[in-house]
Design a protein around this motif. Structure first.
Motif, PDB file in Angstrom:
ATOM      1  N   GLU A   1       6.196  13.856 -10.143  1.00  0.00           N
ATOM      2  CA  GLU A   1       6.737  13.507  -8.824  1.00  0.00           C
ATOM      3  C   GLU A   1       5.673  13.674  -7.738  1.00  0.00           C
ATOM      4  O   GLU A   1       5.476  12.793  -6.897  1.00  0.00           O
ATOM      5  CB  GLU A   1       7.953  14.393  -8.523  1.00  0.00           C
ATOM      6  CG  GLU A   1       8.591  14.123  -7.184  1.00  0.00           C
ATOM      7  CD  GLU A   1       9.735  15.090  -6.890  1.00  0.00           C
ATOM      8  OE1 GLU A   1       9.899  15.446  -5.700  1.00  0.00           O
ATOM      9  OE2 GLU A   1      10.443  15.493  -7.835  1.00  0.00           O
ATOM     10  N   LYS A   2       4.966  14.797  -7.767  1.00  0.00           N
ATOM     11  CA  LYS A   2       3.920  15.047  -6.766  1.00  0.00           C
ATOM     12  C   LYS A   2       2.764  14.053  -6.904  1.00  0.00           C
ATOM     13  O   LYS A   2       2.232  13.574  -5.902  1.00  0.00           O
ATOM     14  CB  LYS A   2       3.396  16.486  -6.868  1.00  0.00           C
ATOM     15  CG  LYS A   2       4.406  17.515  -6.431  1.00  0.00           C
ATOM     16  CD  LYS A   2       4.769  17.301  -4.977  1.00  0.00           C
ATOM     17  CE  LYS A   2       5.848  18.222  -4.520  1.00  0.00           C
ATOM     18  NZ  LYS A   2       6.379  17.859  -3.208  1.00  0.00           N
ATOM     19  N   LEU A   3       2.378  13.747  -8.126  1.00  0.00           N
ATOM     20  CA  LEU A   3       1.332  12.750  -8.333  1.00  0.00           C
ATOM     21  C   LEU A   3       1.758  11.391  -7.793  1.00  0.00           C
ATOM     22  O   LEU A   3       0.973  10.703  -7.126  1.00  0.00           O
ATOM     23  CB  LEU A   3       0.994  12.622  -9.822  1.00  0.00           C
ATOM     24  CG  LEU A   3      -0.093  13.537 -10.351  1.00  0.00           C
ATOM     25  CD1 LEU A   3      -0.166  13.474 -11.866  1.00  0.00           C
ATOM     26  CD2 LEU A   3      -1.436  13.208  -9.749  1.00  0.00           C
ATOM     27  N   ASP A   4       2.986  10.993  -8.081  1.00  0.00           N
ATOM     28  CA  ASP A   4       3.482   9.705  -7.582  1.00  0.00           C
ATOM     29  C   ASP A   4       3.481   9.668  -6.058  1.00  0.00           C
ATOM     30  O   ASP A   4       3.110   8.651  -5.453  1.00  0.00           O
ATOM     31  CB  ASP A   4       4.892   9.421  -8.122  1.00  0.00           C
ATOM     32  CG  ASP A   4       4.893   9.055  -9.601  1.00  0.00           C
ATOM     33  OD1 ASP A   4       3.823   8.688 -10.138  1.00  0.00           O
ATOM     34  OD2 ASP A   4       5.976   9.142 -10.227  1.00  0.00           O
ATOM     35  N   GLU A   5       3.864  10.777  -5.425  1.00  0.00           N
ATOM     36  CA  GLU A   5       3.837  10.844  -3.956  1.00  0.00           C
ATOM     37  C   GLU A   5       2.407  10.720  -3.434  1.00  0.00           C
ATOM     38  O   GLU A   5       2.150  10.006  -2.456  1.00  0.00           O
ATOM     39  CB  GLU A   5       4.435  12.174  -3.466  1.00  0.00           C
ATOM     40  CG  GLU A   5       5.927  12.288  -3.628  1.00  0.00           C
ATOM     41  CD  GLU A   5       6.453  13.687  -3.304  1.00  0.00           C
ATOM     42  OE1 GLU A   5       5.685  14.529  -2.758  1.00  0.00           O
ATOM     43  OE2 GLU A   5       7.629  13.946  -3.604  1.00  0.00           O
ATOM     44  N   THR A   6       1.492  11.396  -4.071  1.00  0.00           N
ATOM     45  CA  THR A   6       0.085  11.354  -3.656  1.00  0.00           C
ATOM     46  C   THR A   6      -0.492   9.954  -3.836  1.00  0.00           C
ATOM     47  O   THR A   6      -1.214   9.455  -2.969  1.00  0.00           O
ATOM     48  CB  THR A   6      -0.737  12.391  -4.453  1.00  0.00           C
ATOM     49  OG1 THR A   6      -0.148  13.686  -4.255  1.00  0.00           O
ATOM     50  CG2 THR A   6      -2.178  12.403  -4.003  1.00  0.00           C
ATOM     51  N   ILE A   7      -0.158   9.316  -4.944  1.00  0.00           N
ATOM     52  CA  ILE A   7      -0.621   7.942  -5.196  1.00  0.00           C
ATOM     53  C   ILE A   7      -0.116   7.008  -4.096  1.00  0.00           C
ATOM     54  O   ILE A   7      -0.873   6.198  -3.561  1.00  0.00           O
ATOM     55  CB  ILE A   7      -0.168   7.459  -6.593  1.00  0.00           C
ATOM     56  CG1 ILE A   7      -0.940   8.217  -7.684  1.00  0.00           C
ATOM     57  CG2 ILE A   7      -0.354   5.946  -6.744  1.00  0.00           C
ATOM     58  CD1 ILE A   7      -0.353   8.074  -9.077  1.00  0.00           C
ATOM     59  N   LYS A   8       1.141   7.157  -3.732  1.00  0.00           N
ATOM     60  CA  LYS A   8       1.703   6.331  -2.662  1.00  0.00           C
ATOM     61  C   LYS A   8       0.979   6.561  -1.331  1.00  0.00           C
ATOM     62  O   LYS A   8       0.728   5.621  -0.586  1.00  0.00           O
ATOM     63  CB  LYS A   8       3.206   6.580  -2.511  1.00  0.00           C
ATOM     64  CG  LYS A   8       4.019   5.936  -3.604  1.00  0.00           C
ATOM     65  CD  LYS A   8       5.493   6.227  -3.457  1.00  0.00           C
ATOM     66  CE  LYS A   8       6.236   5.662  -4.670  1.00  0.00           C
ATOM     67  NZ  LYS A   8       7.574   6.154  -4.809  1.00  0.00           N
ATOM     68  N   GLU A   9       0.654   7.828  -1.059  1.00  0.00           N
ATOM     69  CA  GLU A   9      -0.099   8.128   0.171  1.00  0.00           C
ATOM     70  C   GLU A   9      -1.459   7.436   0.175  1.00  0.00           C
ATOM     71  O   GLU A   9      -1.853   6.839   1.177  1.00  0.00           O
ATOM     72  CB  GLU A   9      -0.297   9.641   0.323  1.00  0.00           C
ATOM     73  CG  GLU A   9       0.933  10.392   0.768  1.00  0.00           C
ATOM     74  CD  GLU A   9       0.638  11.867   0.968  1.00  0.00           C
ATOM     75  OE1 GLU A   9      -0.247  12.191   1.794  1.00  0.00           O
ATOM     76  OE2 GLU A   9       1.280  12.692   0.296  1.00  0.00           O
ATOM     77  N   PHE A  10      -2.164   7.519  -0.946  1.00  0.00           N
ATOM     78  CA  PHE A  10      -3.455   6.858  -1.040  1.00  0.00           C
ATOM     79  C   PHE A  10      -3.316   5.339  -0.933  1.00  0.00           C
ATOM     80  O   PHE A  10      -4.125   4.679  -0.289  1.00  0.00           O
ATOM     81  CB  PHE A  10      -4.179   7.215  -2.338  1.00  0.00           C
ATOM     82  CG  PHE A  10      -4.951   8.498  -2.262  1.00  0.00           C
ATOM     83  CD1 PHE A  10      -6.072   8.600  -1.452  1.00  0.00           C
ATOM     84  CD2 PHE A  10      -4.561   9.599  -2.998  1.00  0.00           C
ATOM     85  CE1 PHE A  10      -6.795   9.785  -1.378  1.00  0.00           C
ATOM     86  CE2 PHE A  10      -5.269  10.796  -2.945  1.00  0.00           C
ATOM     87  CZ  PHE A  10      -6.389  10.884  -2.131  1.00  0.00           C
ATOM     88  N   GLU A  11      -2.291   4.800  -1.562  1.00  0.00           N
ATOM     89  CA  GLU A  11      -2.080   3.348  -1.501  1.00  0.00           C
ATOM     90  C   GLU A  11      -1.788   2.899  -0.078  1.00  0.00           C
ATOM     91  O   GLU A  11      -2.215   1.826   0.352  1.00  0.00           O
ATOM     92  CB  GLU A  11      -0.960   2.926  -2.459  1.00  0.00           C
ATOM     93  CG  GLU A  11      -1.381   2.991  -3.905  1.00  0.00           C
ATOM     94  CD  GLU A  11      -0.252   2.732  -4.903  1.00  0.00           C
ATOM     95  OE1 GLU A  11      -0.575   2.366  -6.034  1.00  0.00           O
ATOM     96  OE2 GLU A  11       0.940   2.911  -4.544  1.00  0.00           O
ATOM     97  N   THR A  12      -1.063   3.714   0.673  1.00  0.00           N
ATOM     98  CA  THR A  12      -0.782   3.402   2.070  1.00  0.00           C
ATOM     99  C   THR A  12      -2.075   3.392   2.893  1.00  0.00           C
ATOM    100  O   THR A  12      -2.252   2.533   3.762  1.00  0.00           O
ATOM    101  CB  THR A  12       0.200   4.436   2.678  1.00  0.00           C
ATOM    102  OG1 THR A  12       1.326   4.567   1.812  1.00  0.00           O
ATOM    103  CG2 THR A  12       0.678   4.002   4.039  1.00  0.00           C
ATOM    104  N   LEU A  13      -2.966   4.322   2.596  1.00  0.00           N
ATOM    105  CA  LEU A  13      -4.246   4.382   3.311  1.00  0.00           C
ATOM    106  C   LEU A  13      -5.129   3.167   3.033  1.00  0.00           C
ATOM    107  O   LEU A  13      -5.879   2.737   3.914  1.00  0.00           O
ATOM    108  CB  LEU A  13      -5.029   5.642   2.904  1.00  0.00           C
ATOM    109  CG  LEU A  13      -4.546   6.958   3.474  1.00  0.00           C
ATOM    110  CD1 LEU A  13      -5.367   8.101   2.895  1.00  0.00           C
ATOM    111  CD2 LEU A  13      -4.639   6.976   4.990  1.00  0.00           C
ATOM    112  N   THR A  14      -5.046   2.635   1.831  1.00  0.00           N
ATOM    113  CA  THR A  14      -5.932   1.522   1.454  1.00  0.00           C
ATOM    114  C   THR A  14      -5.361   0.162   1.835  1.00  0.00           C
ATOM    115  O   THR A  14      -6.041  -0.841   1.683  1.00  0.00           O
ATOM    116  CB  THR A  14      -6.237   1.538  -0.065  1.00  0.00           C
ATOM    117  OG1 THR A  14      -5.022   1.447  -0.796  1.00  0.00           O
ATOM    118  CG2 THR A  14      -6.996   2.788  -0.442  1.00  0.00           C
ATOM    119  N   GLU A  15      -4.133   0.123   2.299  1.00  0.00           N
ATOM    120  CA  GLU A  15      -3.536  -1.179   2.692  1.00  0.00           C
ATOM    121  C   GLU A  15      -4.081  -1.669   4.008  1.00  0.00           C
ATOM    122  O   GLU A  15      -4.587  -1.035   4.824  1.00  0.00           O
ATOM    123  CB  GLU A  15      -2.010  -1.056   2.781  1.00  0.00           C
ATOM    124  CG  GLU A  15      -1.366  -0.875   1.438  1.00  0.00           C
ATOM    125  CD  GLU A  15       0.133  -0.663   1.538  1.00  0.00           C
ATOM    126  OE1 GLU A  15       0.676  -0.470   2.643  1.00  0.00           O
ATOM    127  OE2 GLU A  15       0.760  -0.685   0.486  1.00  0.00           O
TER     128      GLU A  15
END
Length: 158
Positions: A144-158
């Protein structure tokens, strides 16, 4: 190359060898590229020179890292040379791999738990089932924490 950078390259390199099982030269090249924070990139020839390695060895390492999507290459309009840098989404790729490993482990632990559950009653069975539950909770939380972190990074790269 200054001592601080060299020490950090060695630390990163040891980490990638131990955790990712990268060959030594591949670990060093990836570490070197990570510490080259400029978007300008590093030339193939520079890597050959810095690591005093054969062109074939450097090429194999770069191809390996490229296949993992950890490194990207590009050319500049006014230059025919290829430049290499850490791929912009490499941290996301690494985190997704961690999440995948944890999901596989959770799947195996669930299969193990089901197998143990079918065995005859014993103190060992209860202990194994209790331990499995604790571990599955840990895996769920980590995923769950990894998925949240991945989403945060994906938001930054958009």
């Amino acid at each position: 190359m200054n001592e601080d950078k060299l020490e950090l390259i060695n630390d990163f390199s040891n980490y990638f060898e131990e955790i990712y099982k990268f060959p030594p030269l591949t670990s060093k090249i990836y570490s070197y590229l990570i510490l080259n924070i400029s978007k300008e990139g590093t030339t193939f020839d520079e890597l050959v020179e810095v690591f005093n390695a054969s062109k074939s060895s450097v090429s194999n390492s770069l191809n390996f890292l490229s296949q993992l999507d950890y490194v990207e290459h590009f050319t500049k309009i006014d230059n025919r040379k290829r430049f290499y840098r850490v791929a912009s989404g490499s941290i996301i790729v690494r985190l997704k791999r961690f999440a995948s490993i944890l999901r596989q482990e959770k799947n195996l632990i669930n299969k193990f738990k089901n197998y143990v559950g079918q065995q005859s009653e014993s103190d060992e069975k209860k202990s194994l089932l209790d331990n499995s539950e604790i571990y599955i909770k840990y895996l769920d939380h980590s995923i769950e924490k990894l998925d949240e972190t991945i989403k945060e990074f994906e938001t930054l790269t958009e």
